[in-house]
Write a protein that holds these residues in place. Structure first.
Motif, PDB file in Angstrom:
ATOM      1  N   CYS A   1      19.093  -3.382   6.755  1.00 49.05           N
ATOM      2  CA  CYS A   1      18.470  -2.466   7.481  1.00 49.05           C
ATOM      3  C   CYS A   1      17.956  -2.738   8.255  1.00 49.05           C
ATOM      4  CB  CYS A   1      17.832  -1.339   5.943  1.00 49.05           C
ATOM      5  SG  CYS A   1      16.252  -2.590   5.371  1.00 49.05           S
ATOM      6  N   ASP A   2      18.467  -3.943   8.707  1.00 50.08           N
ATOM      7  CA  ASP A   2      17.762  -4.433   9.619  1.00 50.08           C
ATOM      8  C   ASP A   2      17.064  -3.832  11.466  1.00 50.08           C
ATOM      9  OD1 ASP A   2      20.472  -5.299  10.552  1.00 50.08           O
ATOM     10  OD2 ASP A   2      20.276  -7.110  10.262  1.00 50.08           O
ATOM     11  N   ARG A   3      17.967  -2.829  11.183  1.00 46.27           N
ATOM     12  CA  ARG A   3      18.167  -2.727  12.413  1.00 46.27           C
ATOM     13  C   ARG A   3      16.930  -0.627  12.271  1.00 46.27           C
ATOM     14  NH1 ARG A   3      23.375  -1.494  12.734  1.00 46.27           N
ATOM     15  NH2 ARG A   3      24.144  -3.764  14.168  1.00 46.27           N
ATOM     16  N   ASP A   4      16.347  -0.853  11.241  1.00 47.59           N
ATOM     17  CA  ASP A   4      15.733   0.262  10.444  1.00 47.59           C
ATOM     18  C   ASP A   4      14.230  -0.152  10.663  1.00 47.59           C
ATOM     19  OD1 ASP A   4      17.806   1.758   9.710  1.00 47.59           O
ATOM     20  OD2 ASP A   4      17.107   2.110   7.729  1.00 47.59           O
ATOM     21  N   ALA A   5      13.482   0.348  11.390  1.00 52.55           N
ATOM     22  CA  ALA A   5      11.515   0.655  11.459  1.00 52.55           C
ATOM     23  C   ALA A   5      11.311  -0.139   9.755  1.00 52.55           C
ATOM     24  CB  ALA A   5      10.362   1.840  12.323  1.00 52.55           C
ATOM     25  N   ASP A   6      11.672   0.671   8.817  1.00 53.70           N
ATOM     26  CA  ASP A   6      10.784   0.495   7.877  1.00 53.70           C
ATOM     27  C   ASP A   6      11.444  -0.469   7.065  1.00 53.70           C
ATOM     28  OD1 ASP A   6      13.217   2.526   7.869  1.00 53.70           O
ATOM     29  OD2 ASP A   6      12.138   3.523   6.032  1.00 53.70           O
ATOM     30  N   CYS A   7      12.176  -1.358   7.126  1.00 55.04           N
ATOM     31  CA  CYS A   7      13.189  -1.906   6.493  1.00 55.04           C
ATOM     32  C   CYS A   7      12.158  -3.108   5.766  1.00 55.04           C
ATOM     33  CB  CYS A   7      14.326  -3.418   7.969  1.00 55.04           C
ATOM     34  SG  CYS A   7      15.378  -4.012   6.598  1.00 55.04           S
TER      35      CYS A   7
ATOM     36  N   ARG B   1      17.541  -3.800   1.954  1.00 52.95           N
ATOM     37  CA  ARG B   1      17.160  -3.026   0.412  1.00 52.95           C
ATOM     38  C   ARG B   1      18.050  -3.656  -0.391  1.00 52.95           C
ATOM     39  NH1 ARG B   1      17.150   1.500   4.693  1.00 52.95           N
ATOM     40  NH2 ARG B   1      15.237   1.340   5.495  1.00 52.95           N
TER      41      ARG B   1
END
Ligand SMILES: *[C@@H]1O[C@H](CO)[C@@H](O)[C@H](O)[C@H]1NC(C)=O
Ligand SMILES: *[C@@H]1O[C@H](CO)[C@@H](O)[C@H](O)[C@H]1NC(C)=O
Ligand SMILES: *[C@@H]1O[C@H](CO)[C@@H](O)[C@H](O)[C@H]1NC(C)=O
Ligand SMILES: *[C@@H]1O[C@H](CO)[C@@H](O)[C@H](O)[C@H]1NC(C)=O
Length: 538
Positions: A131-137, A143
């Motif tokens: 999820c390294d591109r997600d803000a909430d990672c 995850r």
């Protein structure tokens, strides 16, 4: 999308052997009671051992099973994570030199085993989602989920479910919304599935039954049994009975930790096959196969090919290290006098629940002390499992105790050094009837909770359940013994009222408050699910 692929599979099926279940009134399923490797090697070696044993068990079915189910937490650890792709056509069974999708080799092996055995496989893994591109990672860059993955006969992922009700699994993530995991099969049966602790909650397990009308449920478990109402197989059978659905339950096998319990249950018909490992401290690796009726409801006649499990009153199993119901001091209970052969009656109430008990027992001929004392009791209160998760429980029942103290209830009698007269120390119940008036709530599940000394629930030939009528305020239920039972540990009606005080629409514990509940519970922590994580951690 799913409808289309099912249709195509059915067309393919016409040409392939092993898909014969589509036309019959049963299918063949296997659940695996599985002892994971927990020590004696690196995490890699433990995974290899688990994988080899999984493959052996799949082989042992000889391609006869339409679907095989393995338990929670018995394959990979957090040090051997795998990606789990979303459902798609793509088989995971092909050789790739440098997997870019993060799917671990062990999962590919199992996909190939699904192809070879022509079986659906339900597996539970520790999943890593990038999820390294997600803000909430999370800072770690991925995850981590406790995930069921279902592979079809071609080795493709047909369903994925990430556990919603986590229990003492702080490193794991939860999806933003609960997932309702449902898949169709080429044998025309639609399954829903969930994981262990989920079975105590409305979301998503109970909703699969009530909202989505699923009649075939699968649960992967690593369940720590609790006497007298929540031992693994007893709870599975009661849940399947109360919902009148088929339940296919695969359990991890670590009896020294109180963990065991697998079975296939056909609604109100009872258990088809089951296993509680209580005669040894050593977990087992055992495949339990059964023909499962396509239509669980009783109105459908059971074909001659189908067989129910036998009644299992004994022999007593004493090696499973179980928890004990922690709230006995909050029960309204009464010791059952050991009056030989006379009918006894008792009415007990607590808060909004009243129950009538009527019983008759026979004492062994010689005057030795019976192995167990018995109490009848009623309880209304809150059962807190985790910070924000709880159920409201209403129950009444008869349960076995070591002696006259209520604190000794829900403990197994230890084996006497010399047990010459074990049989002569058994109290026989020749009549036992419990009637309760349970308040009506929108979310509730009333189930029979019965248990013999063998640690199995009673079969449908041994007890009767009747709805004596309901109005908008109460449901009247009667539970009655059908024939004399000499090895009873529990006989009761267990009402799970889920999140009775939660705000509507909020899953889990909602507000988590104890509004209106007189009994506030300081305890938590008990019950269910040890983490294999800790075993595997090093
Ligand atoms: C699988 O085949 C072996 C050898 O023929 C046999 O012993 C075993 O009972 C079979 N198992 C099943 C589940 O059919
Ligand atoms: C599949 O199941 C549905 C619903 O139970 C039934 O109407 C249909 O006839 C079944 N199809 C086959 C091929 O068995
Ligand atoms: C209880 O009653 C049964 C049947 O009447 C009799 O055989 C038995 O000896 C009695 N037990 C005791 C302890 O009195
Ligand atoms: C009852 O049994 C418990 C163990 O289950 C024991 O600790 C307690 O001392 C016993 N009480 C009596 C009165 O025998």
């Amino acid at each position: 999308m799913c409808g289309k692929c099912v249709l195509l599979l059915q067309l393919l099926c016409a040409a392939v052997a092993g898909c014969g279940a589509a036309g019959r009134d049963y299918y063949t399923a296997g659940v695996v009671e599985f002892r994971p490797a927990v020590s004696g090697g690196s995490s890699e070696q433990l995974l290899e051992e688990n994988l080899a044993a999984y493959l052996e068990l799949i082989d042992a079915a000889n391609g006869t099973a339409d679907i095989l189910i393995f338990p929670e937490g018995t394959l990979n650890s957090q040090l051997q994570l795998t990606a789990v792709p979303a459902p798609s056509w793509r088989s995971l069974c092909h050789i790739v030199v440098a997997p870019v999708d993060g799917v671990a080799t062990f999962l590919r092996h199992l996909a190939c085993a699904a192809v070879a055995a022509e079986s659906y496989l339900v597996l539970n893994v520790k999943e890593r989602e990038r999820c390294d591109r997600d803000a909430d990672c999370p800072p770690r860059g991925f995850r981590l989920y406790n995930t069921n993955v279902v592979l079809d006969r071609s080795g493709a992922v047909v369903s994925r479910y990430r556990k919603w009700n986590l229990y003492l699994e702080p490193q794991l993530n939860r999806t933003p919304e609960p997932e309702y995991a449902i898949f169709e099969t080429d044998f025309n049966v639609t399954f829903g599935h969930f994981i262990c602790f989920d079975m105590l909650f409305h979301t998503p397990a109970q909703e699969l039954v009530e909202r989505y009308s699923i009649q075939h449920l699968i649960v992967t478990k690593m369940f720590k049994s609790e006497l007298p109402f929540l031992t693994a197989s007893q709870f599975q059978q009661g849940w399947a009975w109360a919902n009148n659905v088929n339940l296919l339950a695969a359990g991890a096998s670590l009896p020294h930790g109180g963990i065991s319990g697998s079975g296939i249950y056909a609604g109100r018909r009872g258990a088809l096959v089951r296993r509680m490992v209580g005669d040894t401290h050593v977990g087992q690796r055992q495949l339990l196969l059964a023909r499962v009726p396509r239509y669980p409801q009783l109105e459908q006649e059971l074909g001659p090919e189908l067989e129910l499990d036998v009644e299992r009153a004994g022999p007593a199993q004493r090696q499973l290290a179980m928890l004990q119901q922690p709230q006995f001091e909050d029960f309204t209970s009464s010791l059952v006098p050991l009056l030989n052969g006379s009918r006894q009656q008792q009415r007990l109430c607590q808060q909004d629940l009243c129950c009538d008990f009527e019983l008759q027992l026979e004492l062994p001929g010689d005057a030795t002390q019976p192995e167990y004392s018995y109490r009848v009791g009623v309880f209304v209160g809150q059962r807190r499992y985790e910070e924000e998760q709880y159920s409201v429980v209403r129950l009444c029942g008869l349960f076995a105790c070591r002696n006259e103290s209520v604190y000794s209830c829900g403990q197994l009698a230890t084996e006497e050094a010399a047990e010459p007269a074990a049989n002569s120390r058994l109290v026989a119940f020749s009549w036992l009837r419990i009637r309760g008036e349970f308040v009506q709530r929108r979310r509730q599940l009333l189930m029979p909770s019965t248990l013999s000394a063998a640690l199995y629930a009673l079969q449908a030939t041994e007890f009767e359940w009747a709805w004596l009528g309901a109005d908008s305020a109460v449901t009247r239920v009667e539970l009655k013994l059908r024939k004399t039972h000499t090895q009873l540990l529990t006989f009761g009606i267990y009402g799970n009222y889920f999140d009775e005080f939660a705000d509507d629409g909020l899953p889990g514990g909602g507000g988590g408050g104890a509004r209106g509940v007189a009994v506030a519970m300081p305890w938590q922590q008990l019950l269910m699910l040890l983490l294999l994580l800790s075993y595997h951690g090093g």
